[in-house]
Structures are given as C-alpha cells and as structure tokens.
Motif scaffolding. Sequence first.
Motif, PDB file in Angstrom:
ATOM      1  N   UNK A 177      -3.694  -3.228  -1.577  1.00 46.13           N
ATOM      2  CA  UNK A 177      -2.825  -4.263  -1.814  1.00 46.13           C
ATOM      3  C   UNK A 177      -3.138  -5.198  -3.007  1.00 46.13           C
ATOM      4  N   UNK A 178      -4.418  -5.205  -3.154  1.00 43.77           N
ATOM      5  CA  UNK A 178      -4.960  -5.874  -4.445  1.00 43.77           C
ATOM      6  C   UNK A 178      -4.271  -5.313  -5.694  1.00 43.77           C
ATOM      7  N   UNK A 179      -4.354  -3.894  -5.788  1.00 42.34           N
ATOM      8  CA  UNK A 179      -3.774  -3.248  -6.875  1.00 42.34           C
ATOM      9  C   UNK A 179      -2.344  -3.665  -7.087  1.00 42.34           C
ATOM     10  N   UNK A 180      -1.690  -3.436  -6.033  1.00 48.30           N
ATOM     11  CA  UNK A 180      -0.410  -3.860  -6.315  1.00 48.30           C
ATOM     12  C   UNK A 180       0.160  -5.278  -6.577  1.00 48.30           C
ATOM     13  N   UNK A 181      -0.822  -6.326  -6.147  1.00 48.15           N
ATOM     14  CA  UNK A 181      -0.829  -7.605  -6.611  1.00 48.15           C
ATOM     15  C   UNK A 181      -0.990  -7.825  -8.129  1.00 48.15           C
ATOM     16  N   UNK A 182      -2.165  -7.026  -8.513  1.00 40.44           N
ATOM     17  CA  UNK A 182      -2.420  -6.908  -9.941  1.00 40.44           C
ATOM     18  C   UNK A 182      -1.267  -6.465 -10.819  1.00 40.44           C
ATOM     19  N   UNK A 183      -0.553  -5.203 -10.299  1.00 38.87           N
ATOM     20  CA  UNK A 183       0.522  -4.580 -11.133  1.00 38.87           C
ATOM     21  C   UNK A 183       1.650  -5.489 -11.331  1.00 38.87           C
ATOM     22  N   UNK A 184       1.955  -6.322 -10.096  1.00 44.58           N
ATOM     23  CA  UNK A 184       3.137  -7.214 -10.249  1.00 44.58           C
ATOM     24  C   UNK A 184       2.678  -8.380 -11.322  1.00 44.58           C
ATOM     25  N   UNK A 185       1.510  -8.494 -11.787  1.00 46.59           N
ATOM     26  CA  UNK A 185       1.535  -9.270 -12.923  1.00 46.59           C
ATOM     27  C   UNK A 185       1.992  -8.609 -14.310  1.00 46.59           C
ATOM     28  N   UNK A 186       2.009  -7.388 -14.376  1.00 45.91           N
ATOM     29  CA  UNK A 186       2.461  -6.769 -15.506  1.00 45.91           C
ATOM     30  C   UNK A 186       4.175  -6.208 -15.299  1.00 45.91           C
TER      31      UNK A 186
ATOM     32  N   UNK B  88      -6.615  -7.135 -15.246  1.00 42.14           N
ATOM     33  CA  UNK B  88      -7.910  -6.401 -16.275  1.00 42.14           C
ATOM     34  C   UNK B  88      -9.069  -6.455 -15.319  1.00 42.14           C
ATOM     35  N   UNK B  89      -9.235  -6.916 -14.330  1.00 43.43           N
ATOM     36  CA  UNK B  89     -10.500  -6.941 -13.648  1.00 43.43           C
ATOM     37  C   UNK B  89     -10.148  -5.853 -12.553  1.00 43.43           C
ATOM     38  N   UNK B  90      -9.070  -5.643 -12.014  1.00 46.66           N
ATOM     39  CA  UNK B  90      -8.812  -4.632 -11.160  1.00 46.66           C
ATOM     40  C   UNK B  90      -8.837  -3.415 -11.715  1.00 46.66           C
ATOM     41  N   UNK B  91      -8.308  -3.372 -12.825  1.00 46.60           N
ATOM     42  CA  UNK B  91      -8.252  -1.945 -13.964  1.00 46.60           C
ATOM     43  C   UNK B  91      -9.868  -1.679 -14.506  1.00 46.60           C
ATOM     44  N   UNK B  92     -10.939  -2.603 -14.639  1.00 50.64           N
ATOM     45  CA  UNK B  92     -11.998  -2.214 -14.909  1.00 50.64           C
ATOM     46  C   UNK B  92     -12.714  -1.525 -13.513  1.00 50.64           C
ATOM     47  N   UNK B  93     -12.320  -2.062 -12.267  1.00 47.64           N
ATOM     48  CA  UNK B  93     -12.919  -1.471 -10.827  1.00 47.64           C
ATOM     49  C   UNK B  93     -12.440  -0.240 -10.909  1.00 47.64           C
TER      50      UNK B  93
ATOM     51  N   UNK C 146      -6.365   4.702  -2.087  1.00 53.05           N
ATOM     52  CA  UNK C 146      -6.338   3.583  -3.353  1.00 53.05           C
ATOM     53  C   UNK C 146      -5.753   4.295  -4.606  1.00 53.05           C
ATOM     54  N   UNK C 147      -6.257   5.332  -4.877  1.00 54.55           N
ATOM     55  CA  UNK C 147      -5.565   6.150  -6.126  1.00 54.55           C
ATOM     56  C   UNK C 147      -4.295   6.688  -5.914  1.00 54.55           C
ATOM     57  N   UNK C 148      -4.010   7.220  -4.922  1.00 54.80           N
ATOM     58  CA  UNK C 148      -2.578   7.648  -4.782  1.00 54.80           C
ATOM     59  C   UNK C 148      -1.389   6.410  -4.748  1.00 54.80           C
ATOM     60  N   UNK C 149      -1.952   5.371  -4.263  1.00 56.03           N
ATOM     61  CA  UNK C 149      -1.033   4.049  -4.176  1.00 56.03           C
ATOM     62  C   UNK C 149      -0.971   3.840  -5.484  1.00 56.03           C
ATOM     63  N   UNK C 150      -2.060   3.699  -6.428  1.00 53.07           N
ATOM     64  CA  UNK C 150      -2.250   3.217  -7.723  1.00 53.07           C
ATOM     65  C   UNK C 150      -1.273   4.042  -8.511  1.00 53.07           C
ATOM     66  N   UNK C 151      -1.317   5.469  -8.514  1.00 54.14           N
ATOM     67  CA  UNK C 151      -0.590   6.428  -9.374  1.00 54.14           C
ATOM     68  C   UNK C 151       0.883   6.244  -8.980  1.00 54.14           C
ATOM     69  N   UNK C 152       1.300   6.307  -7.634  1.00 56.87           N
ATOM     70  CA  UNK C 152       2.580   6.144  -7.410  1.00 56.87           C
ATOM     71  C   UNK C 152       3.166   4.805  -7.821  1.00 56.87           C
ATOM     72  N   UNK C 153       2.502   3.879  -7.550  1.00 55.93           N
ATOM     73  CA  UNK C 153       3.010   2.507  -8.003  1.00 55.93           C
ATOM     74  C   UNK C 153       3.045   2.450  -9.838  1.00 55.93           C
ATOM     75  N   UNK C 154       2.277   3.015 -10.444  1.00 55.61           N
ATOM     76  CA  UNK C 154       2.319   3.096 -11.982  1.00 55.61           C
ATOM     77  C   UNK C 154       3.545   4.026 -12.392  1.00 55.61           C
TER      78      UNK C 154
END
Length: 669
Positions: A437-446, A592-597, A396-404
Amino acid sequence: MTESMPKWIENFVNRLAQLPRSSKRLLMLLADVIGIPLVLWSALTLRLGTIHHEPQGSNWIYVAVLFTSVLVFTRMGLYRAVIRYLGPRAILAVFTGVTTSVMLLTVIALLWPRRAIPVSVLPIYWAFALIYVGGSRFLVRSLLNFRWSNGTQRVVIYGAGGAGVQLASGLVRSGRYHPIAFIDDNASLHGSTINGLEVFSPRSLPDLVRNEGVAAVLLALPSQSRRRRQEILKSIEPLSLLVQTVPDYGDILSGNARVEDVRDVDAGDLLGRDPVPPNARLLDACIAGKVVMVTGAGGSIGSELCRQIIRLQPTQLLLFEMSELALYTIERELKALLASEGLTVDVVALLGDAHHKHRVKEILQIYGVQTIYHAAAYKHVPIVEQNVVEGIYNNIFSTWNAAEAALEARAETFVLISTDKAVNPTNVMGATKRFAEIVLQGLQQRSSHTRFCMVRFGNVLESSGSVVPLFREQIRRGGPVTVTHKDVIRYFMTIPEAAQLVLQAASMGKGGDVFVLDMGKPVRIADLAKRMVSLMGLTVRDDENPDGDVEIVYTGLRPAEKLFEELLIGTNVTGTEHSMIMRAMEHSLPWHQVQQVLDDMSLALSRFDCDKARQLLMQTVAEYKPTGDIQDLVWSRKAALAHTELKNVTALQTRRLRVSTPPHGPTGH
C-alpha cells in the motif's frame, strides 16, 4: 400412498420407465384400443341392466367410438404427453378430449338411420371414459413417481411455494430423499395439502422430527433475504438436523442448476447479511468499453472479479496468472459464460508472474490496458511466515513492478486488493500488504495520469484456505474440527460481495486512496464451527455432551496470528458515495524514502538475509510488531546447520587440544 410395494411391481415399473418413448406411446394407444370399447360396453350394461345388448348389428358403434376417441386424443396430444410429468394441464386435456369424442359419438348415434344405442347411455359413457382415460394415466404417473423410501432419508421441505413444489416433485423422481411434509411461514397454508404433502407451521418441526423420524430440512427459499434465511437457520439449529438448500434463482434461471440439486447451506446464509445493491454508475465506470487486466485471475478473488467484469462488457479482459492449471480453469469457465449469456467480450489468457516487470509492461502496452486489478498475492499467514523471502517478493516487489509497468504504459487505473491484516500487522503477510500500500501511495506522488488505489477488506467466505470449506471437510470426516482459539474473531464477507464492492471502489479513487469495505459485525470462529456442525445434522461432543458426534479442538494461535483483526489505522476515515465503502486517510512516505527501502530490501533478499528484511519491514511499516522469532523454514534450517557446524568445529578443536597436551601439563627443561 403406502411406503412399500411388492418387489415384482417395483421391477415392472422400473422396466416400464426404461422403455423408449415410441414403445411407451404404443402402450398408451394399445391400452385405449382395449379399454375404450370396454368402457362403452360397461355403460350399456349399466344402462340396460343386462350384458345382452340388442338390437343385433350394432357392433359398428364400438368401432366408431374407438375411432373418434383415438382421433381426438391424438389431436389433443395425449399420446405425446410424458406420463411421469403430467400436471393440471393434463386434466384439462383429458376432459376436453373425452368430451369432444363423446359429442362426436352423439352426433353419429343420432344421425345413423338405425339407432344402435340409447342416447341416455352417452352421459354414463362420458363419466366412465373420464374416469378411465384420466385415471389410467394418473395411476401410471403415480407408479412411476412412487416414493421408493427404502433406505432414503425422510425430509421436510421448508417453503411451500413454487420452488418447494418443484423440489418435492424432483425428489420423488430422483428417490434421493423421501419428502413427508412442507413447512411454511404462511399461516393460510397450514393444514392444506400441496402436491400430496401436508403443510405445517414452523412450530410443528420438533414434533415432526420426534414422531416422523425427520432427518433433514431442505430450504426451498431462493428468493428470501439472507437475513430471513439466517433467522430460519437459527430456529432449526437446536434440532441438529441436516440442512440443505436449493440453488439460487440466478443459477436455476441460467440453467446452471436444477431446483432438486440441493446443496449445503450457503456460507453467506450463516452471516445473515444482505448485500447492498450495486450502484450501476460506479460498477462499470472503469470497465465498460475498456481493456481490463486481472492479475492472479485464477485465485478466489481474481476469478470472481473476472466473472463480474465480463458481464460489464469490457472490450477485452486479460487473465494474467502464474498457475497454468488455474489459468486454464478460469478461461474455460469464462468462455462457457460468454456462450451461455451471449456476451462478446474478448478473453485473453496470459501466463506470467507479476514480478517480471518487462513481461507485464509489454502486455499492457501491446493490448492498451486501461484498468488493472492486482489480485495476485500470497495471503496464507502461516505459509508466508515460513517463507519470508518469497512472501516479500510476491506481495511487495510484484506489486511494485506491476505498478511501475502500469505507470510507464500510461494505464488509467491500478487497483490493489489488500487485506485487513495490513492494519497493525503482527505477521509478515500483513506487513508486506501494508508495505505494498505504501509503495502505491509513493508512486502516486510521481504519477500524473495513472490513478493508484487500494481496497482493504477481511476474510472472504469459501475462498481457498478459509475456515468454512475446512470445517465442512473436517465435519464430513467425523472431526475433530480445529479452531485456533475459543475467542478468535474475524470479519467475513462473501466473495461476490467483496468483488462487487472492489469494482465500485475503484471508480471513486482520486489517487493514493485506501478504501475500506464495511465488513459488518465480526464472527466468533468457535461459534461458526458449532453452527456448521449443527446444520450438518450432527452434535458437538464436549463435557456437557460426551456422546456428541464431532469434537471441537482448540489448537492455539499460530505463529504471528492475532485474536482479532482491524480495518483502520487510526480513526481518520470518511464516507463515500457508497454506504459500504469508506475512504481511510492514512500516513504515507515520500517516494525517495520508499525507493531507498526497496533498494535495501532487494539487497537483503539477494543475500537471503531474513533478519535484515524483517528490520526493513518494521522500519517502513511502523505498526508492524512481530510476536516472535523469524519462522522462515530455510532461514531456521540454515541457522540450525550453522549452529551444529559450529558445535562440531568447537568439539574438534577441543579434542585436538587434548591430544596435543600431555596428561600432566607441559614439561619444562
């Protein structure tokens, strides 16, 4: 030819084969110096009917025939030929050489003032010379290539085409197997003899096994479709023969393998599904002329992505890998591939962990990376189940950090390699991949410039930790072969096919897409195990066959393991430009909901609170339904120690209470 030979002849032939090339050429020349005059003498003796050849003074003719023959044979290259590999072209060379030398001898004999030999001798000499020159060389060839079959397996070759003939010749030279016949589907070849071996119908295979002691079948069908090869394997399976195959034509043509390098049947042949040819436009859209990075580049999928990407001519390919050994291995392989295929891609090997956002961002910005394939992940279900915190960090966090990092570096495309276990997960690994997957779907919104997409598929054959190499190893050890459950089924795809489809799916992403690969029909793992036992020449030991070779043991489903996997959440799916790639329309959460989780999850992990972490997984991935208690080894050990400590404290308090209390209770005054 007989199957045995006196030992002294075998030793002589072996010594002959080990001589240097110059010595072998000298021996051939010496044999002709002695043999050709004898051939002429034999022709004269037959023609004249006596060993006394008149008139006197004609001995010069022997010198002339020897001189002309050696001169012509040298010109024709007969002394340069490698005897062991003489073929049809050598027959033509012998015929041409002998005929030319006889014609020269005829001219000399006719023009010489005093006729030394009758002209009628020359046709006889020509016939004898053909027999001697050709026969001597092919006799030596036969000796060098003799099938020393002592202790070698008797095999049949399935496929009497070019690959089969090459295989037969290669096996004869190596002595590894003793080929006794060809099998071929072409009825017009049945009954004929090719390379000294008779060609039989596939229906004759059981008789060959029974009467000739055949122990193995070697498939020489490199150009046949997987579907046809699977049909052939199914027909051979009941005979419990070892089945091996020649390498693919691609490996042969590239020089990476020889026809005689037979190997175990390719796992893809067990599926029998032919890959769909790639769409060239889709294949290189995100790669050609771009800077590409693959995370987890040394893994099963990551390394295959690199092999295919490099052939699509990116300007640079960055290999990002946390394992030093895996990075070293894939870098060496790719550089060898570049050299062998004349490619000019700049390959850069980088150590690092995708969890370190600043490291990833620095790399993306400095190299100007345009496309990222994020293949780095923990994927082994039981291991992730027993290491919950690390599984969440890596998946999860490696995917999030790499995507960010990709978002901040303004990369064009970010592709997550996902899994069918992300659908209705019962285990931590599947839940973390769906969370990613949900993290990337959320990042796409930004994002307004980086496309995020996910490609989801099932198990890949021959990957690290998959059942095929495990079963093969267990069978070679004599068993038992371990299967979790007799009814467990899985989707399978070959690694090259999966990687190829990932590359094509990435080019179709519009942003936030979940692509699902068509995995074909699911495979029952127990049936796969039985087939592998049979195709390795052994039998399954069970109640019906108590004398079989290998037992299949059912160990029970592992913690959080499912009987079957799914590829879709719900039924909302549409087609794409590729027949084997679907686009799934699945629910997502606002960023914003994904970020909180993610913030709450980070706090739980810092406290090593597996219980809270699992609750957050269940809250975010609504379909996640754990099947048991938390299996994390450190968490469980910590809980056990705490329980033991509590018991010890309670026991100590009880003893103190007993010591401080009189036997008959408190005494009043």
